[in-house]
Write a protein that holds these residues in place. Structure first.
Motif, mmCIF file in Angstrom:
data_model
loop_
_atom_site.group_PDB
_atom_site.id
_atom_site.type_symbol
_atom_site.label_atom_id
_atom_site.label_comp_id
_atom_site.label_asym_id
_atom_site.label_seq_id
_atom_site.Cartn_x
_atom_site.Cartn_y
_atom_site.Cartn_z
ATOM 1 N N SER A 66 0.832 -1.204 0.000
ATOM 2 C CA SER A 66 0.000 0.000 0.000
ATOM 3 C C SER A 66 0.863 1.250 0.000
ATOM 4 O O SER A 66 2.043 1.219 0.381
ATOM 5 N N ARG A 67 0.251 2.347 -0.392
ATOM 6 C CA ARG A 67 0.944 3.639 -0.408
ATOM 7 C C ARG A 67 1.327 4.075 1.010
ATOM 8 O O ARG A 67 2.329 4.753 1.202
ATOM 9 N N ASP A 68 0.527 3.660 1.997
ATOM 10 C CA ASP A 68 0.831 4.032 3.379
ATOM 11 C C ASP A 68 2.225 3.561 3.779
ATOM 12 O O ASP A 68 2.908 4.219 4.570
ATOM 13 N N GLN A 69 2.650 2.440 3.239
ATOM 14 C CA GLN A 69 3.971 1.920 3.586
ATOM 15 C C GLN A 69 5.089 2.796 3.034
ATOM 16 O O GLN A 69 6.190 2.824 3.589
ATOM 17 N N LEU A 70 4.820 3.508 1.942
ATOM 18 C CA LEU A 70 5.852 4.371 1.354
ATOM 19 C C LEU A 70 6.136 5.590 2.222
ATOM 20 O O LEU A 70 7.261 6.103 2.225
ATOM 21 N N VAL A 71 5.136 6.069 2.915
ATOM 22 C CA VAL A 71 5.352 7.233 3.786
ATOM 23 C C VAL A 71 5.667 6.819 5.217
ATOM 24 O O VAL A 71 6.029 7.663 6.039
ATOM 25 N N ASP B 244 2.754 24.558 -2.179
ATOM 26 C CA ASP B 244 1.660 24.264 -1.272
ATOM 27 C C ASP B 244 1.359 22.768 -1.301
ATOM 28 O O ASP B 244 1.371 22.140 -2.361
ATOM 29 N N GLY B 245 1.076 22.211 -0.133
ATOM 30 C CA GLY B 245 0.723 20.804 -0.060
ATOM 31 C C GLY B 245 1.891 19.868 0.079
ATOM 32 O O GLY B 245 1.692 18.648 0.149
ATOM 33 N N PHE B 246 3.104 20.410 0.132
ATOM 34 C CA PHE B 246 4.255 19.522 0.287
ATOM 35 C C PHE B 246 4.190 18.778 1.613
ATOM 36 O O PHE B 246 3.822 19.344 2.650
ATOM 37 N N GLY B 247 4.548 17.502 1.578
ATOM 38 C CA GLY B 247 4.613 16.687 2.777
ATOM 39 C C GLY B 247 5.188 15.327 2.441
ATOM 40 O O GLY B 247 5.847 15.136 1.406
ATOM 41 N N TYR B 248 4.938 14.366 3.293
ATOM 42 C CA TYR B 248 5.508 13.036 3.116
ATOM 43 C C TYR B 248 5.127 12.419 1.771
ATOM 44 O O TYR B 248 5.962 11.816 1.088
ATOM 45 N N GLU B 249 3.858 12.539 1.404
ATOM 46 C CA GLU B 249 3.411 11.891 0.171
ATOM 47 C C GLU B 249 4.083 12.492 -1.050
ATOM 48 O O GLU B 249 4.448 11.772 -1.982
ATOM 49 N N ARG B 250 4.258 13.792 -1.057
ATOM 50 C CA ARG B 250 4.906 14.422 -2.215
ATOM 51 C C ARG B 250 6.362 13.986 -2.297
ATOM 52 O O ARG B 250 6.880 13.779 -3.410
ATOM 53 N N TYR B 251 7.029 13.833 -1.173
ATOM 54 C CA TYR B 251 8.414 13.362 -1.219
ATOM 55 C C TYR B 251 8.467 11.909 -1.683
ATOM 56 O O TYR B 251 9.356 11.514 -2.440
ATOM 57 N N ALA B 252 7.510 11.105 -1.253
ATOM 58 C CA ALA B 252 7.459 9.713 -1.719
ATOM 59 C C ALA B 252 7.271 9.663 -3.231
ATOM 60 O O ALA B 252 7.890 8.840 -3.925
ATOM 61 N N ASP B 253 6.428 10.549 -3.775
ATOM 62 C CA ASP B 253 6.244 10.601 -5.233
ATOM 63 C C ASP B 253 7.555 10.946 -5.936
ATOM 64 O O ASP B 253 7.886 10.372 -6.981
ATOM 65 N N TRP C 275 12.721 -0.278 -0.159
ATOM 66 C CA TRP C 275 12.327 1.139 -0.148
ATOM 67 C C TRP C 275 13.297 1.962 0.693
ATOM 68 O O TRP C 275 13.702 3.054 0.286
ATOM 69 N N TRP C 276 13.693 1.439 1.845
ATOM 70 C CA TRP C 276 14.695 2.138 2.657
ATOM 71 C C TRP C 276 15.985 2.335 1.853
ATOM 72 O O TRP C 276 16.596 3.407 1.871
ATOM 73 N N ASP C 277 16.414 1.279 1.148
ATOM 74 C CA ASP C 277 17.605 1.400 0.303
ATOM 75 C C ASP C 277 17.422 2.499 -0.733
ATOM 76 O O ASP C 277 18.327 3.322 -0.961
ATOM 77 N N HIS C 278 16.272 2.493 -1.375
ATOM 78 C CA HIS C 278 16.035 3.460 -2.446
ATOM 79 C C HIS C 278 16.034 4.893 -1.905
ATOM 80 O O HIS C 278 16.528 5.813 -2.577
ATOM 81 N N LEU C 279 15.505 5.095 -0.701
ATOM 82 C CA LEU C 279 15.511 6.431 -0.106
ATOM 83 C C LEU C 279 16.928 6.969 0.082
ATOM 84 O O LEU C 279 17.138 8.179 0.150
ATOM 85 N N SER C 280 17.910 6.063 0.157
ATOM 86 C CA SER C 280 19.303 6.492 0.362
ATOM 87 C C SER C 280 20.024 6.794 -0.949
ATOM 88 O O SER C 280 21.204 7.160 -0.925
ATOM 89 N N THR C 281 19.336 6.662 -2.093
ATOM 90 C CA THR C 281 20.006 6.839 -3.379
ATOM 91 C C THR C 281 19.661 8.146 -4.078
ATOM 92 O O THR C 281 20.068 8.356 -5.215
ATOM 93 N N ALA C 282 18.908 9.018 -3.415
ATOM 94 C CA ALA C 282 18.712 10.383 -3.916
ATOM 95 C C ALA C 282 19.668 11.297 -3.160
ATOM 96 O O ALA C 282 19.936 11.084 -1.980
ATOM 97 N N PHE C 283 20.161 12.331 -3.850
ATOM 98 C CA PHE C 283 21.179 13.197 -3.251
ATOM 99 C C PHE C 283 20.847 14.675 -3.407
ATOM 100 O O PHE C 283 21.693 15.473 -3.835
ATOM 101 N N PRO C 284 19.636 15.107 -3.059
ATOM 102 C CA PRO C 284 19.363 16.550 -3.105
ATOM 103 C C PRO C 284 20.137 17.287 -2.025
ATOM 104 O O PRO C 284 20.761 16.667 -1.145
ATOM 105 N N GLU C 285 20.084 18.599 -2.066
ATOM 106 C CA GLU C 285 20.834 19.400 -1.095
ATOM 107 C C GLU C 285 20.391 19.119 0.343
ATOM 108 O O GLU C 285 21.181 19.233 1.276
ATOM 109 N N VAL C 286 19.122 18.804 0.518
ATOM 110 C CA VAL C 286 18.604 18.305 1.795
ATOM 111 C C VAL C 286 17.816 17.043 1.463
ATOM 112 O O VAL C 286 17.051 17.021 0.501
ATOM 113 N N ARG C 287 17.995 15.995 2.259
ATOM 114 C CA ARG C 287 17.347 14.717 1.972
ATOM 115 C C ARG C 287 16.486 14.293 3.155
ATOM 116 O O ARG C 287 16.862 14.479 4.308
#
Length: 456
Positions: free
Chosen positions: A16-21, A249-258, A303-315
């Motif tokens: 489910s999407r809930d698991q992504l956030v 506007d509307g930024f939050g956990y779900e938008r970062y997951a997207d 998913w945890w692994d994948h979260l570690s593979t983006a490198f924006p200025e703040v992660r």
């Protein structure tokens, strides 16, 4: 970069999407439980000829890691190779070309951060003295070509090194030649995360400027003050940068997951090995359509692994990571978390910092990020000013935040003293890279090898 071990037996499939956030929601903590995590990398070299030691040579990287056992550290292996050491002060790991990193344990205050850093440096220096090895606090190798640098035996690095040249011209330099200091901080709620993300992302160029410390490439000035920061601008545009949606506007956990779902994959970890999935889609993985694992769906560890593979200025993972600073010596290692803790861990300071930057447009933020690697404190900010003009105000806000925290050491001092290094940089008008260039054109007489005199 993360050190991965075998997946735990209880590793649920994402249904489910809930698991992504969930990882981001799991990071929410009451203020009393907020902690400070500090990561810092250093360049490792042999004293006689300054070469970067390989993994396997005598007194090379493996031997350095294993020597930490005398201080109570325990080895972490991948495919029979020691790739990290774990202990009470966190994890000591090796970066792609043997840069040595301490990912410090979460601590309550900056006094503990600096004590942890001091213990680590004392240990590695003691090992280095026996092995003929030195450590250098810079943002980038000042004199080494890519070809002169060794490659460490970690599966994810092999995959990344194949992929980097496909998506940018400087990704291999990022992996092999750079060093950083990083601060990891907590949040209380989604709204708190959003405000902290926006403030830290907008002001990340100021951290880049204050810590700019990579003016040399292959023995010569490179025209930048933070070449390490410039390298990120041509590493991989799909996983780096200022990520503008954070300010929408509307930024939050779900938008970062997207956002993370649209970041191409690097790998999947199965049975102790990394499977090359570079450039593939995590969305396809969710549907069971990943070509390298047909019919298989991702687990939460994937998913945890994948979260570690983006490198924006703040992660964002289950905490916020400040990623803008070059590597540096001991006093600046303590100064970076002082800056961000002061700005983000007191509500009054956080509100004041947001008031300072909230009127900046996204174009203005991008322009600042683009100009700061060359100009550092002279980079323009909105309103006809420069980072040099706003730096004293930002440091004043950070100092007020640290004072309000009331975290005292045994002498009764609060944490604000850790900002003094940054005060001196602003007062002098010269960032660390400019001081190095003064030495290069002055008493070093154009000899970059003199930089090794500045070892920890």
């Amino acid at each position: 970069m993360s050190t991965r071990q075998a997946s735990e037996a209880d590793d649920p499939i994402i249904e489910s999407r809930d698991q992504l956030v969930a990882p981001m929601q799991a990071g929410e903590k009451p203020k009393l439980d907020w902690r400070i995590g500090t990561e810092h990398e250093k360049l490792v070299y042999k004293l006689p000829d300054h070469h970067a030691p390989s993994y396997d040579e005598a007194c090379g990287i493996r031997d350095l890691l294993m020597a930490l056992t005398q201080f109570g550290w325990e080895p972490v292996e991948e495919n029979g190779k020691v790739i990290a050491m774990r202990g009470d002060d966190g994890t000591v790991s090796l970066e792609p070309a043997g840069q040595l990193e301490l990912s410090g344990a979460p601590v309550v205050n900056l006094h503990q951060t600096c004590a942890e850093t001091g213990r680590h440096l004392t240990q590695v220096k003691a090992i280095g003295e026996k092995c003929g090895v030195g450590f250098l606090g810079l943002g980038m190798w000042p004199d080494k070509t890519r070809e002169e640098l060794p490659i460490m035996p970690k599966g994810r690095y092999e995959i990344m090194m194949r992929h980097m040249p496909r998506v940018g011209s400087l990704g291999l330099d990022m992996m092999l030649r750079t060093c950083t200091i990083q601060t990891n901080l907590d949040y209380a709620s989604e709204a708190d995360m959003v405000q902290k993300f926006r403030v830290s992302l907008a002001l990340q160029p100021l951290a880049t400027a204050l810590f700019a410390n990579s003016p040399f490439t292959e023995g010569k000035p490179n025209g930048y003050l933070s070449y390490r920061s410039h390298i990120w601008s041509d590493t991989d545009p799909q996983r780096t940068g200022m990520i503008p949606f954070v300010f929408e506007d509307g930024f939050g956990y779900e938008r970062y997951a997207d956002y993370m779902l649209d970041v191409p994959m690097y790998f999947v970890f199965r049975d102790g090995k990394y499977i090359d999935a570079a450039g593939l889609s995590f969305r396809d993985f969710l549907d069971g359509n990943l070509s390298v694992l047909p019919g298989e769906k991702p687990t939460m560890s994937d998913w945890w692994d994948h979260l570690s593979t983006a490198f924006p200025e703040v992660r964002l993972k289950s905490f916020l990571e400040m990623r803008g600073a070059d590597g540096g010596p001991w006093n600046r290692i303590c100064a970076l978390p002082a800056l961000w803790v002061g700005l983000l861990y007191d509500q009054g300071a956080l509100d004041a910092a947001w008031d300072l930057v909230k009127g900046w447009s996204m174009d203005e933020r991008e322009a600042l990020r683009t100009s700061v690697p060359k100009l550092a404190l002279d980079a323009p900010v909105p309103g006809g000013r420069t980072l040099r003009d706003i730096a004293p105000e930002v440091l004043k806000i950070a100092r007020s935040g640290l004072t309000a925290r009331g975290q005292l050491n045994s002498s009764g001092d609060n944490e604000s003293g850790f900002l003094e290094t940054l005060d001196e940089i602003v007062a002098s008008g010269k960032v660390p890279a400019q001081r190095l260039l003064d030495l290069y054109y002055g008493e070093w007489n154009g000899d970059v090898s003199r930089v090794y005199e500045l070892s920890f």
